[in-house]
Design a protein around this motif. Structure first.
Motif, PDB file in Angstrom:
ATOM      1  N   VAL A   1       0.058   8.346  -0.019  1.00  0.00           N
ATOM      2  CA  VAL A   1       0.595   9.555  -0.636  1.00  0.00           C
ATOM      3  C   VAL A   1       0.111  10.789   0.119  1.00  0.00           C
ATOM      4  O   VAL A   1      -1.071  10.903   0.450  1.00  0.00           O
ATOM      5  CB  VAL A   1       0.169   9.654  -2.115  1.00  0.00           C
TER       6      VAL A   1
ATOM      7  N   LEU B   1      -3.197   2.484  -3.944  1.00  0.00           N
ATOM      8  CA  LEU B   1      -2.902   3.875  -3.632  1.00  0.00           C
ATOM      9  C   LEU B   1      -3.880   4.397  -2.589  1.00  0.00           C
ATOM     10  O   LEU B   1      -5.087   4.239  -2.728  1.00  0.00           O
ATOM     11  CB  LEU B   1      -3.001   4.713  -4.908  1.00  0.00           C
TER      12      LEU B   1
ATOM     13  N   VAL C   1       1.128   2.539  -9.871  1.00  0.00           N
ATOM     14  CA  VAL C   1       1.104   1.732  -8.648  1.00  0.00           C
ATOM     15  C   VAL C   1       0.318   0.445  -8.882  1.00  0.00           C
ATOM     16  O   VAL C   1       0.717  -0.643  -8.445  1.00  0.00           O
ATOM     17  CB  VAL C   1       0.504   2.538  -7.475  1.00  0.00           C
TER      18      VAL C   1
ATOM     19  N   GLU D   1       0.842  -1.188   0.000  1.00  0.00           N
ATOM     20  CA  GLU D   1       0.000   0.000   0.000  1.00  0.00           C
ATOM     21  C   GLU D   1       0.878   1.238   0.000  1.00  0.00           C
ATOM     22  O   GLU D   1       1.789   1.373   0.811  1.00  0.00           O
ATOM     23  CB  GLU D   1      -0.895  -0.006   1.239  1.00  0.00           C
TER      24      GLU D   1
ATOM     25  N   THR E   1      -0.978  12.644  -8.884  1.00  0.00           N
ATOM     26  CA  THR E   1      -2.012  12.092  -8.004  1.00  0.00           C
ATOM     27  C   THR E   1      -3.384  12.471  -8.505  1.00  0.00           C
ATOM     28  O   THR E   1      -4.297  11.642  -8.578  1.00  0.00           O
ATOM     29  CB  THR E   1      -1.811  12.606  -6.565  1.00  0.00           C
TER      30      THR E   1
ATOM     31  N   ALA F   1      -1.780   6.483  -9.771  1.00  0.00           N
ATOM     32  CA  ALA F   1      -2.618   5.321  -9.503  1.00  0.00           C
ATOM     33  C   ALA F   1      -2.380   4.221 -10.538  1.00  0.00           C
ATOM     34  O   ALA F   1      -2.321   3.035 -10.198  1.00  0.00           O
ATOM     35  CB  ALA F   1      -4.096   5.724  -9.494  1.00  0.00           C
TER      36      ALA F   1
END
Length: 323
Positions: free
Chosen positions: A37, A66, A59, A34, A50, A56
């Protein structure tokens, strides 16, 4: 003589207290990949990645998830949240990182925003008679204590053969400094980003110097916790890829940055002026950057901005070297 208006608390002391009082938090490796941010409200590359989904996507490609626990107005509270184990990644300036490292040595820079060094500078107000750094002598200058503005002013003065005692620094947060500058309560202001652009556009204002004119080195840096680097280097690499993609997207479409600033409350003409500058590119935090960071740390100690030289030897990781 020094004038202090709402002095900022020393970040290192705040971090030390926070770390001492916080309950231990499991390292990111104890959760299922996980990534938590903590973007800033300023429109840097991490904030845009972001907001726009680039982060996202990367990741998810790395098998992680995220999370967005909070958005922060500045690096100081974000660094405090990282010290408390609440977030894994955020953004700040190289100068903001120096005092933060004294309270939390487990902050690690993995990406740097390289630009034309034209987004930080010193502006003088109308009818002050200030046209050069030497003209600042005896005048009031608004700075954020220990941060970008304070560093800019001291570097400029040193280059001109002066020091901080030759001016009257007024320590203010950026919003308070904006009010004071517009109202003529300070003669000059050392600032950055949309604050700089807005100040330049005031009637009669004079741009005294940009960071590139005085040799100031203070890039935006993207910072992760050491525990994230250790437990999930794959997520750090994903972060870097997302930042690269976002920076390239802004180059391809500068209106994206302009829209972001407008949505954040900047005046249309200010947003357009910022977007007209050459966008930053993302580069690794390599050996050259590590040397620059060490020089900033030495400057801070030499000018009494920290009581000791900050050890930055473990504060940089080159993503190309991650397993």
């Amino acid at each position: 003589m020094r004038t202090t208006v709402r002095p900022l608390a020393l970040l290192a002391a705040a971090l030390a207290v926070l770390a001492a009082c916080s309950e231990p938090t499991p390292a990111p490796g104890n959760s299922a990949a996980e990534l938590r941010v903590g973007p800033l409200t300023t429109q840097n590359t991490l904030t845009l990645a972001t907001r726009g989904g680039a982060l996202a996507n990367e990741v998810a490609r790395s098998g992680g998830s995220l999370q967005l626990p909070a958005t922060f107005p500045a690096f100081a509270p974000a660094a405090q949240a990282m010290a408390a184990g609440q977030i894994d990644v955020t953004t700040g300036s190289a100068t903001a990182l120096i005092p933060a490292l004294q309270g939390n040595p487990d902050l690690v820079v993995f990406a740097v925003e390289a630009n034309d060094n034209d987004t930080q500078g010193i502006v003088a107000g109308a009818r002050t008679g200030i046209a050069s750094v030497s003209d600042l002598a005896g005048h009031t200058v608004a700075v954020n204590e220990g941060g970008t503005g304070d560093y800019l002013l001291r570097v400029a003065l040193a280059q001109a053969g002066m020091d901080i005692d030759d001016v009257e620094p007024v320590y203010l947060s950026p919003p308070d400094a904006a009010t004071a500058f517009v109202g003529g309560q300070v003669d000059a202001w050392a600032t950055w980003d949309q604050y700089l652009v807005s100040a330049e556009r005031l009637p009669g204002a004079t741009l005294v110097a940009l960071a590139r004119d005085i040799g100031a080195t203070n890039p935006t840096v993207h910072v992760v916790s050491r525990s994230l680097v250790t437990a999930h280097p794959d997520l750090v690499r994903a972060l870097y890829r997302a930042l690269e993609a976002q920076a390239e997207a802004v180059v391809a479409s500068p209106t994206e940055l302009e829209a972001a600033y407008r949505d954040a409350g900047a005046a249309p003409e200010v947003a357009a002026a910022i977007a007209a500058k050459r966008p930053p590119r993302i580069v690794p935090a390599d050996d050259a950057f590590a040397e620059e960071l060490a020089a900033v740390a030495q400057f801070y100690q030499a000018h009494g901005m920290t009581t000791t030289t900050t050890d930055v030897s473990q504060a940089v990781v080159d993503v190309r070297d991650l397993p």
